[in-house]
Design an enzyme around this catalytic site. Sequence first.
Site, PDB file in Angstrom:
ATOM      1  N   HIS A 134       4.054  -8.588   6.860  1.00 17.67           N
ATOM      2  CA  HIS A 134       3.557  -9.956   6.672  1.00 17.67           C
ATOM      3  C   HIS A 134       4.534 -11.027   7.165  1.00 17.67           C
ATOM      4  O   HIS A 134       4.111 -12.139   7.459  1.00 17.67           O
ATOM      5  CB  HIS A 134       3.191 -10.190   5.199  1.00 17.67           C
ATOM      6  CG  HIS A 134       1.849  -9.620   4.848  1.00 17.67           C
ATOM      7  ND1 HIS A 134       1.006 -10.183   3.920  1.00 17.67           N
ATOM      8  CD2 HIS A 134       1.196  -8.538   5.313  1.00 17.67           C
ATOM      9  CE1 HIS A 134      -0.107  -9.454   3.829  1.00 17.67           C
ATOM     10  NE2 HIS A 134       0.000  -8.443   4.656  1.00 17.67           N
ATOM     11  N   ASP A 135       5.833 -10.716   7.241  1.00 16.09           N
ATOM     12  CA  ASP A 135       6.735 -11.690   7.862  1.00 16.09           C
ATOM     13  C   ASP A 135       6.556 -11.650   9.380  1.00 16.09           C
ATOM     14  O   ASP A 135       6.363 -12.687  10.018  1.00 16.09           O
ATOM     15  CB  ASP A 135       8.206 -11.385   7.497  1.00 16.09           C
ATOM     16  CG  ASP A 135       9.139 -12.528   7.921  1.00 16.09           C
ATOM     17  OD1 ASP A 135       8.715 -13.706   7.846  1.00 16.09           O
ATOM     18  OD2 ASP A 135      10.287 -12.255   8.345  1.00 16.09           O
ATOM     19  N   GLY A 147       6.869 -15.009  13.383  1.00 20.11           N
ATOM     20  CA  GLY A 147       7.348 -13.651  13.650  1.00 20.11           C
ATOM     21  C   GLY A 147       8.370 -13.198  12.634  1.00 20.11           C
ATOM     22  O   GLY A 147       8.431 -13.731  11.509  1.00 20.11           O
ATOM     23  N   SER A 151      10.739 -16.338   7.490  1.00 20.34           N
ATOM     24  CA  SER A 151      10.077 -17.545   6.965  1.00 20.34           C
ATOM     25  C   SER A 151       9.157 -17.242   5.782  1.00 20.34           C
ATOM     26  O   SER A 151       8.892 -18.131   4.973  1.00 20.34           O
ATOM     27  CB  SER A 151       9.302 -18.263   8.072  1.00 20.34           C
ATOM     28  OG  SER A 151       8.275 -17.429   8.556  1.00 20.34           O
ATOM     29  N   HIS A 257      -1.114   2.473   4.586  1.00 23.03           N
ATOM     30  CA  HIS A 257      -1.923   2.488   3.348  1.00 23.03           C
ATOM     31  C   HIS A 257      -1.914   3.861   2.686  1.00 23.03           C
ATOM     32  O   HIS A 257      -2.457   4.023   1.606  1.00 23.03           O
ATOM     33  CB  HIS A 257      -3.357   2.018   3.644  1.00 23.03           C
ATOM     34  CG  HIS A 257      -3.433   0.576   4.061  1.00 23.03           C
ATOM     35  ND1 HIS A 257      -4.450   0.039   4.803  1.00 23.03           N
ATOM     36  CD2 HIS A 257      -2.569  -0.455   3.832  1.00 23.03           C
ATOM     37  CE1 HIS A 257      -4.233  -1.248   5.020  1.00 23.03           C
ATOM     38  NE2 HIS A 257      -3.088  -1.578   4.436  1.00 23.03           N
ATOM     39  N   THR A 258      -1.293   4.826   3.317  1.00 23.28           N
ATOM     40  CA  THR A 258      -1.108   6.140   2.690  1.00 23.28           C
ATOM     41  C   THR A 258      -0.290   6.045   1.403  1.00 23.28           C
ATOM     42  O   THR A 258      -0.396   6.893   0.523  1.00 23.28           O
ATOM     43  CB  THR A 258      -0.396   7.126   3.650  1.00 23.28           C
ATOM     44  OG1 THR A 258      -0.314   8.396   3.025  1.00 23.28           O
ATOM     45  CG2 THR A 258       1.011   6.685   4.003  1.00 23.28           C
ATOM     46  N   ASP A 275      -5.250   6.576  -1.034  1.00 19.20           N
ATOM     47  CA  ASP A 275      -5.508   8.008  -0.864  1.00 19.20           C
ATOM     48  C   ASP A 275      -5.010   8.701  -2.122  1.00 19.20           C
ATOM     49  O   ASP A 275      -4.505   8.039  -3.043  1.00 19.20           O
ATOM     50  CB  ASP A 275      -4.907   8.577   0.436  1.00 19.20           C
ATOM     51  CG  ASP A 275      -3.397   8.747   0.405  1.00 19.20           C
ATOM     52  OD1 ASP A 275      -2.775   8.543  -0.658  1.00 19.20           O
ATOM     53  OD2 ASP A 275      -2.813   9.100   1.443  1.00 19.20           O
ATOM     54  N   THR A 277      -2.517  10.525  -2.602  1.00 20.69           N
ATOM     55  CA  THR A 277      -1.069  10.757  -2.706  1.00 20.69           C
ATOM     56  C   THR A 277      -0.283   9.459  -2.486  1.00 20.69           C
ATOM     57  O   THR A 277       0.541   9.378  -1.565  1.00 20.69           O
ATOM     58  CB  THR A 277      -0.621  11.819  -1.669  1.00 20.69           C
ATOM     59  OG1 THR A 277      -1.104  11.398  -0.373  1.00 20.69           O
ATOM     60  CG2 THR A 277      -1.142  13.202  -1.998  1.00 20.69           C
TER      61      THR A 277
HETATM   62  C1  HEM Z   1      -6.268  -4.027   9.389  1.00 17.65           C
HETATM   63  C2  HEM Z   1      -5.142  -4.527   8.969  1.00 17.65           C
HETATM   64  C3  HEM Z   1      -4.774  -4.572   7.528  1.00 17.65           C
HETATM   65  C4  HEM Z   1      -5.477  -5.037   6.466  1.00 17.65           C
HETATM   66  C5  HEM Z   1      -6.863  -5.681   6.478  1.00 17.65           C
HETATM   67  C6  HEM Z   1      -4.677  -4.810   5.296  1.00 17.65           C
HETATM   68  C7  HEM Z   1      -5.028  -5.163   4.016  1.00 17.65           C
HETATM   69  C8  HEM Z   1      -4.324  -4.807   2.879  1.00 17.65           C
HETATM   70  C9  HEM Z   1      -4.747  -5.099   1.540  1.00 17.65           C
HETATM   71  C10 HEM Z   1      -5.994  -5.894   1.173  1.00 17.65           C
HETATM   72  C11 HEM Z   1      -3.840  -4.557   0.696  1.00 17.65           C
HETATM   73  C12 HEM Z   1      -3.880  -4.576  -0.837  1.00 17.65           C
HETATM   74  C13 HEM Z   1      -3.170  -5.768  -1.402  1.00 17.65           C
HETATM   75  C14 HEM Z   1      -3.359  -5.804  -2.893  1.00 17.65           C
HETATM   76  O1  HEM Z   1      -4.496  -5.941  -3.324  1.00 17.65           O
HETATM   77  O2  HEM Z   1      -2.362  -5.659  -3.633  1.00 17.65           O
HETATM   78  C15 HEM Z   1      -2.854  -3.905   1.488  1.00 17.65           C
HETATM   79  C16 HEM Z   1      -1.784  -3.202   0.988  1.00 17.65           C
HETATM   80  C17 HEM Z   1      -0.786  -2.677   1.759  1.00 17.65           C
HETATM   81  N1  HEM Z   1      -0.683  -2.799   3.137  1.00 17.65           N
HETATM   82 FE1  HEM Z   1      -2.108  -3.454   4.405  1.00 17.65          FE
HETATM   83  N2  HEM Z   1      -3.507  -4.226   5.663  1.00 17.65           N
HETATM   84  C18 HEM Z   1      -3.515  -4.070   7.009  1.00 17.65           C
HETATM   85  C19 HEM Z   1      -2.512  -3.560   7.781  1.00 17.65           C
HETATM   86  C20 HEM Z   1      -1.304  -3.129   7.287  1.00 17.65           C
HETATM   87  C21 HEM Z   1      -0.173  -2.806   8.085  1.00 17.65           C
HETATM   88  C22 HEM Z   1      -0.122  -2.960   9.598  1.00 17.65           C
HETATM   89  C23 HEM Z   1       0.829  -2.403   7.242  1.00 17.65           C
HETATM   90  C24 HEM Z   1       2.231  -1.960   7.517  1.00 17.65           C
HETATM   91  C25 HEM Z   1       2.755  -1.821   8.682  1.00 17.65           C
HETATM   92  C26 HEM Z   1       0.288  -2.476   5.909  1.00 17.65           C
HETATM   93  C27 HEM Z   1       0.977  -2.093   4.782  1.00 17.65           C
HETATM   94  C28 HEM Z   1       0.462  -2.176   3.504  1.00 17.65           C
HETATM   95  C29 HEM Z   1       1.125  -1.602   2.338  1.00 17.65           C
HETATM   96  C30 HEM Z   1       2.406  -0.792   2.323  1.00 17.65           C
HETATM   97  C31 HEM Z   1       0.330  -1.937   1.250  1.00 17.65           C
HETATM   98  C32 HEM Z   1       0.569  -1.542  -0.205  1.00 17.65           C
HETATM   99  C33 HEM Z   1       1.312  -2.564  -1.006  1.00 17.65           C
HETATM  100  C34 HEM Z   1       1.491  -2.107  -2.461  1.00 17.65           C
HETATM  101  O3  HEM Z   1       1.184  -0.954  -2.804  1.00 17.65           O
HETATM  102  O4  HEM Z   1       1.944  -2.956  -3.243  1.00 17.65           O
HETATM  103  N3  HEM Z   1      -0.989  -2.943   5.967  1.00 17.65           N
HETATM  104  N4  HEM Z   1      -3.163  -4.093   2.825  1.00 17.65           N
END
Ligand code: HEM
Length: 399
Positions: A134-135, A147, A151, A257-258, A275, A277
């Site tokens: 997100h940064d 980028g 920030s 998201h794994t 998922d 795991t």
């Molecule tokens: C299609 C693009 C993406 C969408 C729409 C998306 C959306 C989301 C959403 C909605 C969450 C849940 C937030 C919450 O409710 O707490 C999430 C969690 C997460 N996302 Fe994504 N994401 C995307 C791409 C990515 C990418 C590119 C990464 C890393 C390189 C990433 C890493 C993560 C991680 C690690 C979590 C888990 C955070 C936690 O367990 O606290 N995501 N994402």
Amino acid sequence: MKSLVLLSSYALLASIPSSLAYPGMKDTMAEIREAASLAPRADSKQLIGDLKTLKDSQLTSVGKDLKAILLGTKTAQSASIDTSIPPGTVDSAACKADPCCLWKWVSYEMTARFNGTSGRCNKLARGAVRLGFHDAAVWSNTTSYGGADGSILLTDEISRSDNNGLSAIADQMKQWYNKYNKYGASMADLIQMGANIATVVCPLGPRIRSFVGRKDNAKAGPTGLLPDVNDSTDKLIKLFQAKTIEPHDLVALVGAHTTSQQHFVDTSRDGDPQDSTPGVWDVAFYGQTTGSPPPRVLKFASDIKLSGDSRTKPEWQQFIGGQAHWNEDYASAYTRMSLLGVNNINDLKECTPVLPPERKSFTNQDQVVLDMWLQGQFNQLNNMVDDAAMLTGLISTTG
Ligand code: HEM
């Protein structure tokens, strides 16, 4: 073309009898084998930042390596590790003389904070991976700022709704900044180091080559550049292409998201994983997004769409059961992500050796309680993923 030359060079070298080997040849062969193993890719690879304009003759060794990683001819993973104990304090003369010494202290501290008592990576680690994204991703090829510039935490960017769920890691990262900035750590580097350390702390996670020297920016990044869970595939693909991230790499990146547990997509299911795991960097996410996982698994609409679109489905299918392939592609795609908006790439320093070692295998010793949790029991226990061992006593804490 380049891949073909490398492949035939490797075939030639592999056929050389050992009697003709020379000192250092092993390294050369390993490098060629590594480059040859990088599958040829349909996606075009763009250069970014200062690497777009610098001539090869102007590149430092880091600049050359990062150019090769961005062009897909060099791996972004490394096992190179420094196991020496750093000098007693971070402000000692000995520590100041080594640009990576500070980062060793940071790595020790982050590694300790990112490990759950279950042996999986914990909530802070998963937050750190998402914070890095997100940064960095608040940048596109039509914006002149934003980028990987810190920030997100140096301005009020963090309070945007895109960043819901990141408050715990934001507070922790600000504490690290207050502690280490006086020794030269920028917020931008702390955030990207945090993402890479968190990734490798997650069992099976890749050890991504890690670089420091990014500049901070106290100006909030542009809005509207982060994806939404309800975006169409067209929108997602365009959004990431404007960041020079092609569909193949987008598929690799969402694999993060794994590890995750959502909080805000469906607030009535706070803590539900993507998922079966969570906290483990495995490829179960890819198969379960297209399959029928246990009831507690909540699939994101965006992931379902990407898994089925003709532009992204082939790669998605390849990652199912392809841990090594995914780790390689994730490392490469995330390296690009971590450099978005960085205009001094050629001057960065590599501190990969400070990262902790990777874990190439992992067994959940508490699977029996995790399975009950995944079936919908222990509703109140969202910290099951991080601390099942501690909660249940299934793993002895006395060794
Ligand atoms: C299609 C693009 C993406 C969408 C729409 C998306 C959306 C989301 C959403 C909605 C969450 C849940 C937030 C919450 O409710 O707490 C999430 C969690 C997460 N996302 Fe994504 N994401 C995307 C791409 C990515 C990418 C590119 C990464 C890393 C390189 C990433 C890493 C993560 C991680 C690690 C979590 C888990 C955070 C936690 O367990 O606290 N995501 N994402």
